[in-house]
Scaffold this motif. Sequence first.
Motif, PDB file in Angstrom:
ATOM      1  N   MET A  88      15.278 -25.049  13.937  1.00 22.76           N
ATOM      2  CA  MET A  88      16.407 -24.450  14.556  1.00 22.76           C
ATOM      3  C   MET A  88      17.711 -24.106  14.187  1.00 22.76           C
ATOM      4  O   MET A  88      18.127 -25.007  14.334  1.00 22.76           O
ATOM      5  CB  MET A  88      16.574 -22.982  15.670  1.00 22.76           C
ATOM      6  N   PRO A  89      18.170 -23.540  12.973  1.00 20.17           N
ATOM      7  CA  PRO A  89      19.401 -24.205  12.469  1.00 20.17           C
ATOM      8  C   PRO A  89      20.456 -23.261  13.579  1.00 20.17           C
ATOM      9  O   PRO A  89      20.646 -22.547  14.285  1.00 20.17           O
ATOM     10  CB  PRO A  89      19.745 -23.136  10.877  1.00 20.17           C
ATOM     11  N   ASP A  90      21.770 -23.821  13.387  1.00 22.41           N
ATOM     12  CA  ASP A  90      23.009 -24.129  14.166  1.00 22.41           C
ATOM     13  C   ASP A  90      22.987 -22.740  13.919  1.00 22.41           C
ATOM     14  O   ASP A  90      24.369 -22.718  14.343  1.00 22.41           O
ATOM     15  CB  ASP A  90      24.236 -24.943  13.182  1.00 22.41           C
ATOM     16  N   TYR A  91      23.312 -22.295  13.107  1.00 22.81           N
ATOM     17  CA  TYR A  91      24.230 -20.750  13.220  1.00 22.81           C
ATOM     18  C   TYR A  91      23.515 -19.076  13.670  1.00 22.81           C
ATOM     19  O   TYR A  91      24.786 -18.295  13.934  1.00 22.81           O
ATOM     20  CB  TYR A  91      24.397 -20.613  11.534  1.00 22.81           C
ATOM     21  N   PHE A  92      22.162 -19.844  14.842  1.00 20.51           N
ATOM     22  CA  PHE A  92      21.713 -18.278  14.976  1.00 20.51           C
ATOM     23  C   PHE A  92      23.126 -18.625  16.526  1.00 20.51           C
ATOM     24  O   PHE A  92      23.002 -17.838  16.877  1.00 20.51           O
ATOM     25  CB  PHE A  92      20.801 -18.950  14.857  1.00 20.51           C
ATOM     26  N   PRO A  93      22.675 -19.547  17.044  1.00 23.23           N
ATOM     27  CA  PRO A  93      23.585 -19.256  18.132  1.00 23.23           C
ATOM     28  C   PRO A  93      24.903 -18.324  18.293  1.00 23.23           C
ATOM     29  O   PRO A  93      25.621 -17.920  19.282  1.00 23.23           O
ATOM     30  CB  PRO A  93      24.485 -21.287  18.996  1.00 23.23           C
ATOM     31  N   SER A  94      25.536 -18.869  16.848  1.00 18.64           N
ATOM     32  CA  SER A  94      27.354 -18.269  16.839  1.00 18.64           C
ATOM     33  C   SER A  94      26.661 -16.252  16.448  1.00 18.64           C
ATOM     34  O   SER A  94      28.052 -15.590  16.818  1.00 18.64           O
ATOM     35  CB  SER A  94      27.698 -18.403  15.406  1.00 18.64           C
ATOM     36  N   TYR A  95      25.425 -16.088  15.514  1.00 18.74           N
ATOM     37  CA  TYR A  95      24.919 -14.822  15.333  1.00 18.74           C
ATOM     38  C   TYR A  95      24.552 -14.500  16.855  1.00 18.74           C
ATOM     39  O   TYR A  95      25.126 -12.968  16.700  1.00 18.74           O
ATOM     40  CB  TYR A  95      23.711 -14.526  14.812  1.00 18.74           C
ATOM     41  N   SER A  96      23.967 -14.650  17.796  1.00 20.38           N
ATOM     42  CA  SER A  96      24.074 -14.151  19.060  1.00 20.38           C
ATOM     43  C   SER A  96      24.890 -14.260  19.754  1.00 20.38           C
ATOM     44  O   SER A  96      25.200 -13.416  21.113  1.00 20.38           O
ATOM     45  CB  SER A  96      22.636 -15.369  19.732  1.00 20.38           C
ATOM     46  N   VAL A  97      25.922 -15.453  20.002  1.00 19.16           N
ATOM     47  CA  VAL A  97      27.402 -13.753  20.569  1.00 19.16           C
ATOM     48  C   VAL A  97      27.616 -12.940  19.949  1.00 19.16           C
ATOM     49  O   VAL A  97      28.418 -11.737  20.966  1.00 19.16           O
ATOM     50  CB  VAL A  97      28.206 -15.445  20.178  1.00 19.16           C
ATOM     51  N   VAL A  98      28.308 -13.102  18.565  1.00 19.71           N
ATOM     52  CA  VAL A  98      28.630 -12.036  17.525  1.00 19.71           C
ATOM     53  C   VAL A  98      27.459 -10.582  18.389  1.00 19.71           C
ATOM     54  O   VAL A  98      28.106  -9.176  18.469  1.00 19.71           O
ATOM     55  CB  VAL A  98      28.607 -11.618  16.585  1.00 19.71           C
ATOM     56  N   GLY A  99      25.776 -10.528  18.653  1.00 20.81           N
ATOM     57  CA  GLY A  99      24.915  -9.277  18.604  1.00 20.81           C
ATOM     58  C   GLY A  99      25.461  -9.288  20.703  1.00 20.81           C
ATOM     59  O   GLY A  99      25.312  -8.206  20.731  1.00 20.81           O
ATOM     60  N   LEU A 100      25.830  -9.859  21.139  1.00 22.31           N
ATOM     61  CA  LEU A 100      25.906  -9.537  22.467  1.00 22.31           C
ATOM     62  C   LEU A 100      27.343  -8.891  22.834  1.00 22.31           C
ATOM     63  O   LEU A 100      27.469  -8.472  23.352  1.00 22.31           O
ATOM     64  CB  LEU A 100      25.644 -11.060  23.284  1.00 22.31           C
ATOM     65  N   LEU A 101      27.980  -9.303  22.153  1.00 16.16           N
ATOM     66  CA  LEU A 101      29.418  -8.879  22.022  1.00 16.16           C
ATOM     67  C   LEU A 101      29.086  -7.435  21.832  1.00 16.16           C
ATOM     68  O   LEU A 101      29.879  -5.867  21.940  1.00 16.16           O
ATOM     69  CB  LEU A 101      30.891  -9.266  21.032  1.00 16.16           C
ATOM     70  N   ALA A 102      28.399  -6.668  20.064  1.00 15.32           N
ATOM     71  CA  ALA A 102      28.394  -5.417  20.126  1.00 15.32           C
ATOM     72  C   ALA A 102      27.162  -5.081  21.582  1.00 15.32           C
ATOM     73  O   ALA A 102      27.890  -4.035  21.681  1.00 15.32           O
ATOM     74  CB  ALA A 102      27.483  -5.641  19.089  1.00 15.32           C
ATOM     75  N   VAL A 103      26.673  -5.322  21.830  1.00 15.49           N
ATOM     76  CA  VAL A 103      25.772  -4.536  23.039  1.00 15.49           C
ATOM     77  C   VAL A 103      26.984  -4.748  24.277  1.00 15.49           C
ATOM     78  O   VAL A 103      26.566  -3.240  24.311  1.00 15.49           O
ATOM     79  CB  VAL A 103      24.495  -5.936  23.408  1.00 15.49           C
ATOM     80  N   VAL A 104      27.788  -4.828  24.362  1.00 16.86           N
ATOM     81  CA  VAL A 104      27.849  -5.345  25.642  1.00 16.86           C
ATOM     82  C   VAL A 104      29.771  -3.969  24.780  1.00 16.86           C
ATOM     83  O   VAL A 104      29.927  -3.342  25.760  1.00 16.86           O
ATOM     84  CB  VAL A 104      29.099  -6.799  25.762  1.00 16.86           C
ATOM     85  N   GLY A 105      29.958  -3.783  24.217  1.00 15.01           N
ATOM     86  CA  GLY A 105      31.040  -2.745  23.696  1.00 15.01           C
ATOM     87  C   GLY A 105      29.785  -1.540  23.240  1.00 15.01           C
ATOM     88  O   GLY A 105      30.720  -0.330  23.430  1.00 15.01           O
ATOM     89  N   VAL A 106      28.899  -2.415  23.130  1.00 13.07           N
ATOM     90  CA  VAL A 106      28.767  -0.281  22.906  1.00 13.07           C
ATOM     91  C   VAL A 106      27.748   0.378  24.561  1.00 13.07           C
ATOM     92  O   VAL A 106      27.937   1.401  24.886  1.00 13.07           O
ATOM     93  CB  VAL A 106      26.882   0.108  22.338  1.00 13.07           C
ATOM     94  N   LEU A 107      27.556  -0.735  25.411  1.00 12.58           N
ATOM     95  CA  LEU A 107      27.118  -0.517  26.678  1.00 12.58           C
ATOM     96  C   LEU A 107      28.802   0.063  27.563  1.00 12.58           C
ATOM     97  O   LEU A 107      28.710   0.984  27.991  1.00 12.58           O
ATOM     98  CB  LEU A 107      26.897  -1.372  27.571  1.00 12.58           C
ATOM     99  N   PHE A 108      29.661  -0.060  26.939  1.00 10.69           N
ATOM    100  CA  PHE A 108      31.651   0.084  27.165  1.00 10.69           C
ATOM    101  C   PHE A 108      31.190   1.596  27.551  1.00 10.69           C
ATOM    102  O   PHE A 108      32.108   1.728  28.234  1.00 10.69           O
ATOM    103  CB  PHE A 108      32.353  -0.572  26.521  1.00 10.69           C
ATOM    104  N   VAL A 109      31.191   2.202  25.544  1.00  7.11           N
ATOM    105  CA  VAL A 109      31.232   3.001  25.948  1.00  7.11           C
ATOM    106  C   VAL A 109      30.055   3.918  26.099  1.00  7.11           C
ATOM    107  O   VAL A 109      30.650   5.051  26.148  1.00  7.11           O
ATOM    108  CB  VAL A 109      31.370   3.576  23.875  1.00  7.11           C
ATOM    109  N   ALA A 110      29.270   3.482  26.232  1.00  7.62           N
ATOM    110  CA  ALA A 110      28.016   4.708  27.020  1.00  7.62           C
ATOM    111  C   ALA A 110      28.602   4.799  28.785  1.00  7.62           C
ATOM    112  O   ALA A 110      28.921   6.093  28.899  1.00  7.62           O
ATOM    113  CB  ALA A 110      27.263   3.442  27.003  1.00  7.62           C
TER     114      ALA A 110
END
Length: 123
Positions: A1-23
């Motif tokens: 697995m390439p090294d850049y996938f963990p950095s995308y997971s942080v962005v995805g987690l931050l997006a999910v937290v943002g959507v949950l916060f607004v909801a």
Amino acid sequence: MPDYFPSYSVVGLLAVVGVLFVAVAFGAARLLRPVVPTPEKLLTYECGVDPVGEGWAHTQVRYYVYAFLYVIFAVDSVFLFPWATVFDAPGYGAATLVEMFLFLGFLAVGLLYAYRKGVLEWT
């Protein structure tokens, strides 16, 4: 697995937290707000004046034209400030001067066109 996938997971987690916060914020506001509809609250309100007559009113187009011309020239004048800073830089003087006169020429042609069409007449 390439090294850049963990950095995308942080962005995805931050997006999910943002959507949950607004909801959660919208849900809490819906649950906590008072709901007491009264006839006064259901009236159309604009500028503190009670609505009178029909909802449709004729407005002169020239007011919009003046506003549109103001916005055009206000936004275009913003381009003068970066030009003023670059104009003094070595090697850019003549080129930026010619470009700015072309730019101001286009603005003058537009203003002349509006004047010739009678748009600037306030009657």
